[in-house]
Design a protein around this motif. Structure first.
Motif, short mmCIF file in Angstrom:
data_model
loop_
_atom_site.label_atom_id
_atom_site.label_comp_id
_atom_site.label_asym_id
_atom_site.label_seq_id
_atom_site.Cartn_x
_atom_site.Cartn_y
_atom_site.Cartn_z
N ALA A 1 10.94 -48.72 98.44
CA ALA A 1 12.30 -49.88 99.38
C ALA A 1 13.62 -50.49 99.09
CB ALA A 1 11.06 -50.83 99.75
N THR A 2 14.27 -50.92 99.95
CA THR A 2 15.99 -50.88 99.78
C THR A 2 15.66 -51.98 100.99
OG1 THR A 2 16.43 -49.53 101.70
CG2 THR A 2 16.93 -49.00 98.51
N GLY A 3 16.66 -52.95 100.71
CA GLY A 3 17.14 -54.17 101.68
C GLY A 3 17.25 -55.66 101.55
N SER A 4 17.41 -56.60 102.08
CA SER A 4 17.81 -57.82 102.04
C SER A 4 16.53 -58.48 101.47
CB SER A 4 17.97 -58.10 102.92
OG SER A 4 16.93 -58.55 104.02
N LEU A 5 16.26 -59.56 100.89
CA LEU A 5 15.17 -59.94 100.51
C LEU A 5 14.05 -60.39 101.68
CD1 LEU A 5 14.71 -63.35 97.94
CD2 LEU A 5 13.80 -63.26 99.94
N GLU A 6 14.82 -60.83 103.21
CA GLU A 6 14.18 -61.04 104.19
C GLU A 6 13.69 -59.86 104.91
OE1 GLU A 6 16.98 -64.17 103.83
OE2 GLU A 6 16.72 -61.88 103.70
N SER A 7 13.88 -58.73 104.64
CA SER A 7 13.48 -57.39 104.97
C SER A 7 12.05 -57.19 104.04
CB SER A 7 14.72 -56.38 105.76
OG SER A 7 15.23 -56.23 103.86
N LEU A 8 12.74 -57.10 102.98
CA LEU A 8 11.38 -56.77 101.46
C LEU A 8 10.43 -57.80 101.57
CD1 LEU A 8 14.09 -56.27 97.75
CD2 LEU A 8 12.17 -54.71 99.53
N ALA A 9 10.36 -58.80 102.04
CA ALA A 9 9.11 -60.14 102.39
C ALA A 9 8.52 -59.18 103.67
CB ALA A 9 9.56 -61.48 102.38
N ALA A 10 9.73 -58.97 104.71
CA ALA A 10 8.46 -58.95 105.82
C ALA A 10 7.43 -57.46 105.87
CB ALA A 10 10.10 -58.70 106.92
N GLU A 11 8.20 -56.23 104.91
CA GLU A 11 7.48 -55.27 104.28
C GLU A 11 5.89 -56.41 104.20
OE1 GLU A 11 8.57 -51.49 102.70
OE2 GLU A 11 10.57 -52.14 103.60
N VAL A 12 5.82 -57.02 103.02
CA VAL A 12 4.49 -57.41 102.34
C VAL A 12 4.19 -58.33 102.72
CG1 VAL A 12 5.62 -56.13 100.27
CG2 VAL A 12 5.98 -58.20 100.76
N LYS A 13 4.95 -59.13 104.05
CA LYS A 13 4.02 -59.98 104.53
C LYS A 13 4.52 -61.34 104.04
CE LYS A 13 1.13 -56.52 107.51
NZ LYS A 13 1.98 -55.09 107.18
N CYS A 14 5.37 -61.26 103.98
CA CYS A 14 5.21 -63.06 103.44
C CYS A 14 6.58 -63.57 103.98
CB CYS A 14 5.59 -63.20 101.83
SG CYS A 14 6.59 -62.54 100.25
N LYS A 15 6.18 -64.73 104.38
CA LYS A 15 7.26 -65.60 103.98
C LYS A 15 8.38 -65.96 102.95
CE LYS A 15 8.76 -69.57 107.39
NZ LYS A 15 8.56 -70.77 108.00
N PRO A 16 9.50 -65.31 102.63
CA PRO A 16 10.27 -66.38 101.61
C PRO A 16 11.05 -67.89 101.99
CG PRO A 16 11.59 -65.14 102.62
CD PRO A 16 10.42 -65.50 103.88
N ASN A 17 10.20 -68.06 100.14
CA ASN A 17 10.07 -69.60 100.06
C ASN A 17 11.77 -69.75 99.40
OD1 ASN A 17 10.18 -72.53 99.95
ND2 ASN A 17 8.60 -72.80 98.83
N MET A 18 13.25 -70.01 100.11
CA MET A 18 14.31 -69.81 98.94
C MET A 18 14.17 -71.08 97.67
SD MET A 18 14.97 -67.31 99.90
CE MET A 18 16.62 -67.13 99.02
N GLN A 19 14.19 -70.37 97.10
CA GLN A 19 14.59 -71.45 95.82
C GLN A 19 16.07 -71.08 95.50
OE1 GLN A 19 11.75 -73.45 94.34
NE2 GLN A 19 11.44 -72.05 96.00
N THR A 20 17.13 -69.84 95.53
CA THR A 20 18.38 -69.93 95.19
C THR A 20 19.04 -68.56 96.64
OG1 THR A 20 17.67 -69.53 92.70
CG2 THR A 20 19.74 -69.21 93.22
N ASP A 21 20.32 -69.08 96.89
CA ASP A 21 20.60 -68.55 97.48
C ASP A 21 22.09 -68.52 97.15
OD1 ASP A 21 21.18 -66.89 99.89
OD2 ASP A 21 20.58 -68.24 101.74
N ALA A 22 22.61 -67.30 96.11
CA ALA A 22 24.10 -67.14 95.88
C ALA A 22 24.40 -66.13 95.90
CB ALA A 22 23.99 -67.77 94.44
N ASP A 23 25.43 -65.75 96.04
CA ASP A 23 26.63 -64.63 96.33
C ASP A 23 25.23 -63.60 95.03
OD1 ASP A 23 28.02 -65.73 98.25
OD2 ASP A 23 29.33 -66.18 96.25
N THR A 24 25.06 -63.99 94.52
CA THR A 24 24.94 -62.89 92.81
C THR A 24 23.17 -62.44 92.67
OG1 THR A 24 24.75 -64.43 91.19
CG2 THR A 24 26.99 -63.59 91.21
N ILE A 25 22.29 -63.64 93.23
CA ILE A 25 21.02 -63.01 92.97
C ILE A 25 20.55 -64.56 94.48
CG2 ILE A 25 20.78 -65.27 91.67
CD1 ILE A 25 18.15 -64.48 90.96
N ARG A 26 19.86 -63.77 95.19
CA ARG A 26 18.65 -64.62 95.85
C ARG A 26 17.32 -64.40 95.72
NH1 ARG A 26 19.16 -63.10 101.52
NH2 ARG A 26 18.71 -65.28 101.69
#
Length: 136
Positions: A32-57
């Motif tokens: 799979a490819t995509g954003s953190l949110e799209s990957l999370a949606a594929e595996v049916k989870c709601k991400p609880n963001m811990q780090t949201d930076a330019d280099t890593i989410r």
């Protein structure tokens, strides 16, 4: 030259056989490819963001398979450096292009059935101590 190439091929086959999925014959989907949110949606989870930076989410996710960390990276190099550092702490890593999911063995195997990717295993520093601490 032929002997060296044959030895290298044999070593590669043995290494791949040793890293197999324990006899699982399920086909692994394309990675799979995509954003953190799209990957999370594929595996049916709601991400609880811990780090949201330019280099890593990075987020903590929970689904029916269990709890895991999902991280996306802006560069391949940043991803590889993060994985190499994290593997010192053990664990199981499902690795895709600019993303990684980290969890226990069962969770990572389940996620791989949806997201594809390659499994990498961290260093288990506790392995020797736990065996010696239990009387036979």
């Amino acid at each position: 030259m032929r002997v060296t190439r044959a030895v290298l091929c044999a070593a590669a086959v043995l290494a791949l056989a040793g890293c197999g999925s324990g006899g699982d014959t399920k086909a692994v989907p394309p990675t799979a490819t995509g954003s953190l949110e799209s990957l999370a949606a594929e595996v049916k989870c709601k991400p609880n963001m811990q780090t949201d930076a330019d280099t890593i989410r990075q987020a903590i996710c929970t689904n029916t398979d269990g709890k895991f960390i999902l991280a996306t990276f802006s560069t391949d190099r940043g991803q590889r450096e993060w994985i190499n550092d994290a593997k010192d702490y053990g664990g199981y890593y499902l690795v895709g292009r600019k993303w990684v999911a980290v969890g226990d063995d069962g969770v990572v195997k389940a996620l791989r059935g949806t997201l594809g990717g390659d499994v990498e295993i961290g260093t288990n520093h506790a392995g020797h101590a736990s065996h010696s601490g239990h009387g036979g």
